[in-house]
Design a protein around this motif. Structure first.
Motif, PDB file in Angstrom:
ATOM      1  N   GLY A  33       1.045  -1.418  -0.330  1.00 55.01           N
ATOM      2  CA  GLY A  33       0.165   0.165   0.266  1.00 55.01           C
ATOM      3  C   GLY A  33       0.998   1.340   0.396  1.00 55.01           C
ATOM      4  O   GLY A  33       1.903   1.286   0.453  1.00 55.01           O
ATOM      5  N   THR A  34      -0.205   2.832  -0.243  1.00 55.82           N
ATOM      6  CA  THR A  34       1.072   3.755  -0.365  1.00 55.82           C
ATOM      7  C   THR A  34       1.435   3.986   1.173  1.00 55.82           C
ATOM      8  O   THR A  34       2.136   5.050   0.994  1.00 55.82           O
ATOM      9  N   THR A  35       1.083   3.211   1.760  1.00 55.60           N
ATOM     10  CA  THR A  35       0.925   4.208   3.149  1.00 55.60           C
ATOM     11  C   THR A  35       2.056   3.386   4.266  1.00 55.60           C
ATOM     12  O   THR A  35       2.049   3.344   5.823  1.00 55.60           O
ATOM     13  N   SER A  36       2.095   1.948   3.301  1.00 56.19           N
ATOM     14  CA  SER A  36       3.027   0.992   4.205  1.00 56.19           C
ATOM     15  C   SER A  36       4.824   1.123   4.338  1.00 56.19           C
ATOM     16  O   SER A  36       5.104  -0.306   3.289  1.00 56.19           O
ATOM     17  N   ASN A  56       7.092  -1.947  -8.568  1.00 59.77           N
ATOM     18  CA  ASN A  56       6.195  -1.619  -8.894  1.00 59.77           C
ATOM     19  C   ASN A  56       4.533  -0.802  -8.430  1.00 59.77           C
ATOM     20  O   ASN A  56       5.791   0.525  -7.724  1.00 59.77           O
ATOM     21  N   ALA A  57       4.096  -0.331  -9.264  1.00 59.04           N
ATOM     22  CA  ALA A  57       2.974   0.801  -8.686  1.00 59.04           C
ATOM     23  C   ALA A  57       3.072   0.502  -7.310  1.00 59.04           C
ATOM     24  O   ALA A  57       2.855  -0.061  -6.278  1.00 59.04           O
ATOM     25  N   SER A  58       2.936   1.363  -5.866  1.00 57.90           N
ATOM     26  CA  SER A  58       3.037   2.248  -4.671  1.00 57.90           C
ATOM     27  C   SER A  58       4.103   1.470  -3.902  1.00 57.90           C
ATOM     28  O   SER A  58       3.978   0.766  -2.565  1.00 57.90           O
ATOM     29  N   GLY A  59       5.345   0.942  -5.053  1.00 61.27           N
ATOM     30  CA  GLY A  59       6.846   0.083  -4.296  1.00 61.27           C
ATOM     31  C   GLY A  59       6.984   1.079  -3.762  1.00 61.27           C
ATOM     32  O   GLY A  59       6.859   2.477  -4.187  1.00 61.27           O
ATOM     33  N   VAL A  84       9.079   6.323  -7.122  1.00 69.16           N
ATOM     34  CA  VAL A  84       8.972   4.771  -5.967  1.00 69.16           C
ATOM     35  C   VAL A  84       8.368   5.588  -4.955  1.00 69.16           C
ATOM     36  O   VAL A  84       9.031   6.823  -4.488  1.00 69.16           O
ATOM     37  N   LEU A  85       8.305   5.559  -3.750  1.00 71.54           N
ATOM     38  CA  LEU A  85       8.135   5.943  -2.664  1.00 71.54           C
ATOM     39  C   LEU A  85       9.254   5.821  -1.371  1.00 71.54           C
ATOM     40  O   LEU A  85       9.303   4.854  -1.719  1.00 71.54           O
ATOM     41  N   LEU A  86       9.968   6.616  -1.038  1.00 71.02           N
ATOM     42  CA  LEU A  86      10.616   7.035  -0.286  1.00 71.02           C
ATOM     43  C   LEU A  86      10.167   6.862   1.103  1.00 71.02           C
ATOM     44  O   LEU A  86       9.686   8.380   1.806  1.00 71.02           O
TER      45      LEU A  86
END
Length: 127
Positions: A33-36, A56-59, A84-86
């Motif tokens: 998930g986007t907050t994980s 991947n999407a929301s990775g 990429v989410l940091l």
């Protein structure tokens, strides 16, 4: 080009050298998930330079708890699609955002992460 330039700058500043651990390469970064934060790939305490090859999407990837002020990490995104989410370590902040909130690293960009205290990071994205 941006990624090669970021790595060269890291070496120039003495933040990574051949005597240190080899750069960490992360492939297939995925998150539930986007907050994980718990499901993001952890950047190790000794990983000065991390290159994400695919996302991947929301990775996402998760910064470690800083070892002290001015602790420095570089994260580059060499993938072709998906930002990429940091994430900071649990309870930490990036650029004064809410605790545990992520910052997005677009494709082909690099993030210079500098610890400002024992939990929080200042992150600068390449142009």
């Amino acid at each position: 080009m941006i990624i090669a330039t970021a790595k060269a700058r890291v070496e120039e500043l003495g933040l990574w050298a051949a005597s240190q651990n080899a750069p960490k390469t992360v492939t297939g970064v995925a998150s539930a998930g986007t907050t994980s934060q718990a499901n993001s790939a952890a950047i190790g305490v000794n990983d000065a330079y991390t290159r994400v090859d695919t996302a991947n999407a929301s990775g996402g990837v998760r910064l470690p708890v800083p070892t002290g002020p001015q602790d420095t990490r570089v994260v580059t995104h060499a993938g072709a699609t998906n930002a990429v989410l940091l994430f900071p370590a649990t309870g930490g902040k990036i650029n004064g955002l809410a605790a545990n909130a992520s910052l997005s690293i677009p494709v082909g960009k690099a993030a210079l992460c500098i610890a400002v205290n024992a939990a929080d990071w200042a992150v600068f994205l390449s142009a």
